[in-house]
Write an enzyme that holds these catalytic residues in place. Structure first.
Site, short mmCIF file in Angstrom:
data_model
loop_
_atom_site.label_atom_id
_atom_site.label_comp_id
_atom_site.label_asym_id
_atom_site.label_seq_id
_atom_site.Cartn_x
_atom_site.Cartn_y
_atom_site.Cartn_z
NE ARG A 108 5.11 -2.95 -20.83
CZ ARG A 108 4.11 -3.52 -21.48
NH1 ARG A 108 4.33 -4.48 -22.36
NH2 ARG A 108 2.86 -3.11 -21.29
CG HIS A 160 5.43 -3.72 -27.74
ND1 HIS A 160 5.81 -2.92 -26.71
CD2 HIS A 160 4.38 -4.43 -27.26
CE1 HIS A 160 5.03 -3.12 -25.66
NE2 HIS A 160 4.13 -4.05 -25.99
P1 NDP Z 1 -0.73 -10.61 -14.58
O1 NDP Z 1 -0.70 -9.48 -13.62
O2 NDP Z 1 -2.02 -11.34 -14.78
O3 NDP Z 1 0.35 -11.70 -14.17
C1 NDP Z 1 1.63 -11.37 -13.74
C2 NDP Z 1 2.34 -12.63 -13.26
O4 NDP Z 1 3.69 -12.28 -12.94
C3 NDP Z 1 1.72 -13.21 -12.00
O5 NDP Z 1 1.75 -14.61 -12.03
C4 NDP Z 1 2.64 -12.69 -10.90
O6 NDP Z 1 2.71 -13.50 -9.74
C5 NDP Z 1 3.98 -12.72 -11.62
N1 NDP Z 1 4.93 -11.83 -10.96
C6 NDP Z 1 4.82 -10.50 -10.74
N2 NDP Z 1 5.89 -10.04 -10.05
C7 NDP Z 1 6.68 -11.12 -9.84
C8 NDP Z 1 7.90 -11.31 -9.16
N3 NDP Z 1 8.53 -10.30 -8.56
N4 NDP Z 1 8.43 -12.55 -9.12
C9 NDP Z 1 7.78 -13.59 -9.69
N5 NDP Z 1 6.61 -13.49 -10.35
C10 NDP Z 1 6.06 -12.26 -10.41
O7 NDP Z 1 -0.19 -10.02 -15.96
P2 NDP Z 1 -0.54 -10.52 -17.45
O8 NDP Z 1 -0.29 -11.97 -17.53
O9 NDP Z 1 -1.87 -10.02 -17.87
O10 NDP Z 1 0.55 -9.71 -18.29
C11 NDP Z 1 1.93 -9.87 -18.06
C12 NDP Z 1 2.72 -8.82 -18.82
O11 NDP Z 1 2.77 -9.12 -20.19
C13 NDP Z 1 2.16 -7.40 -18.78
O12 NDP Z 1 2.49 -6.75 -17.56
C14 NDP Z 1 2.83 -6.75 -19.97
O13 NDP Z 1 4.03 -6.14 -19.57
C15 NDP Z 1 3.13 -7.93 -20.89
N6 NDP Z 1 2.36 -7.85 -22.14
C16 NDP Z 1 3.04 -7.74 -23.33
C17 NDP Z 1 2.37 -7.71 -24.53
C18 NDP Z 1 3.09 -7.64 -25.82
O14 NDP Z 1 2.47 -7.46 -26.87
N7 NDP Z 1 4.40 -7.80 -25.83
C19 NDP Z 1 0.91 -7.79 -24.58
C20 NDP Z 1 0.29 -7.92 -23.28
C21 NDP Z 1 1.00 -7.94 -22.12
P3 NDP Z 1 1.40 -13.73 -8.82
O15 NDP Z 1 0.51 -14.64 -9.64
O16 NDP Z 1 1.92 -14.40 -7.62
O17 NDP Z 1 0.80 -12.38 -8.59
C1 OXD Z 2 0.17 -4.72 -23.16
C2 OXD Z 2 0.99 -4.60 -24.38
O1 OXD Z 2 0.69 -4.54 -22.05
O2 OXD Z 2 0.41 -4.64 -25.49
O3 OXD Z 2 -1.05 -5.02 -23.29
O4 OXD Z 2 2.21 -4.49 -24.29
#
Ligand code: NDP
Ligand code: OXD
Length: 311
Positions: A226, A274
């Site tokens: 993000r 994006h």
């Molecule tokens: P998940 O919820 O599956 O994973 C999030 C990960 O981040 C987990 O490993 C979590 O730790 C870690 N995390 C969260 N908070 C912290 C913190 N404070 N410190 C350290 N680690 C942290 O999310 P996804 O993998 O499904 O997606 C991740 C992000 O990717 C989405 O939220 C979205 O913003 C972005 N995204 C962007 C897209 C694009 O097209 N640009 C498309 C899809 C997603 P823990 O495992 O310990 O909970």
């Molecule tokens: C998502 C994205 O969060 O596309 O899935 O950004």
């Protein structure tokens, strides 16, 4: 009576999502949102961002589905019903697309493609040297659905992979770090940093000058999470000093990125609009229909957002 699902999104999405539900989930009454229509019979809503005018009208709602993996935009809406489950998108095509993007960009930065472009622009046949993947360290911030899958693909390609998450993890051939205390150890030696964190109060602005300073000089930054993760004003000075050698950004504080934004003109900063990955209507429809079936059967929903954590 079929459960009614309201889809809220741009008209460009209407045909593909309508067709996907008709083919894969005929047991759901799929309805594309149009202004002015009565919403009192809607049971489920599939949305992507804030819609304060709609929530109070959805009086029969049982659950909210997010069309994306990241729920920050929905959570930022104070009128989002607090007492209903919010389910984020987890589906194989979204994951596959992100793995593809991360691999593409890591290879681009690993091979320093900008040096080849510079040589080609002056018809120069220059030697181009880059290390073997096992001598290149890539660090992934976020080891969830997307981060863990991207890490596994990079391991398969032979890279040295580190990962950082909130809680401790164990992934094959990935050096795992957790929590703020271990962030410096994760950053030390990370030559290509990939951000795949959710945007939460804890991660907002995490990609900043202080963090860049803990990477090896000339490191690459890839942000596919993000825009709010990056302190945008900190990147140009870090690139000017050579601390950050190159960057790829898919996400921005303001989207679309304004025409006059300085990032457009920044050398060795690569911009994608994006679209690192996107939810596929067919597997997305299948996934949402499965959750609706669970809800209708009184079973617990999967991938419900923990509102206290913010993801
Ligand atoms: P998940 O919820 O599956 O994973 C999030 C990960 O981040 C987990 O490993 C979590 O730790 C870690 N995390 C969260 N908070 C912290 C913190 N404070 N410190 C350290 N680690 C942290 O999310 P996804 O993998 O499904 O997606 C991740 C992000 O990717 C989405 O939220 C979205 O913003 C972005 N995204 C962007 C897209 C694009 O097209 N640009 C498309 C899809 C997603 P823990 O495992 O310990 O909970
Ligand atoms: C998502 C994205 O969060 O596309 O899935 O950004």
């Amino acid at each position: 009576m079929k459960p009614v699902l309201l889809f809220v999104g741009g008209e460009d999405l209407e045909a593909s999502w309508t067709a996907a539900f008709a083919e894969l989930a005929p047991e759901v009454a799929f309805r594309f949102h149009r202004p002015g229509v009565d919403l009192s019979d809607v049971h489920y809503c599939l949305a992507w961002k804030a819609m304060p005018d709609l929530w109070p009208r959805l009086t029969a709602l049982k659950a909210v589905f997010c069309r994306g993996a990241g729920v920050d935009r929905l959570l930022a809406d104070p009128s989002l019903p607090r007492d209903l489950p919010l389910v984020r998108m987890v589906e194989p095509e979204l994951t596959r697309g992100m793995v593809e993007y991360v691999l593409w960009q890591c290879l681009f930065h690993h091979r320093r493609v900008w040096e080849l472009e510079a040589a080609q622009s002056c018809a120069a046949w220059r030697p181009h040297v880059y290390p073997a993947p096992w001598d290149r360290t890539i660090g992934i911030m976020g080891l969830g659905e997307l981060g863990a899958a991207a890490a596994a693909k990079l391991v398969e390609f032979g890279f040295k992979v580190k990962g950082w998450s909130r809680s401790p993890k164990s992934l094959p051939q990935v050096a795992c770090f957790a929590g703020r205390d271990q962030l410096p150890a994760f950053l030390a030696g990370t030559e290509i940093l990939v951000c795949l964190l959710p945007l939460t109060p804890e991660t907002h602005g995490i990609l900043n000058a202080e963090l860049f300073a803990q990477l090896p000089k000339g490191a690459s930054l890839i942000n596919a999470a993000r825009g709010g993760h990056l302190v945008e004003a900190d990147l140009p000075p870090a690139m000017a000093s050579g601390q950050i050698g190159a960057a790829t950004l898919d996400v921005f504080a303001t989207e679309p990125l304004p025409e006059d934004h300085p990032f457009w003109a920044q050398e060795r900063l690569y911009i994608t609009p994006h679209n690192a990955s996107d939810t596929d209507p067919r597997s997305g429809a299948w996934r949402v229909a499965r959750q609706i079936a669970r809800c209708e059967a009184g079973e617990p929903l999967e991938d419900v957002v923990d509102r206290a954590r913010g993801y």
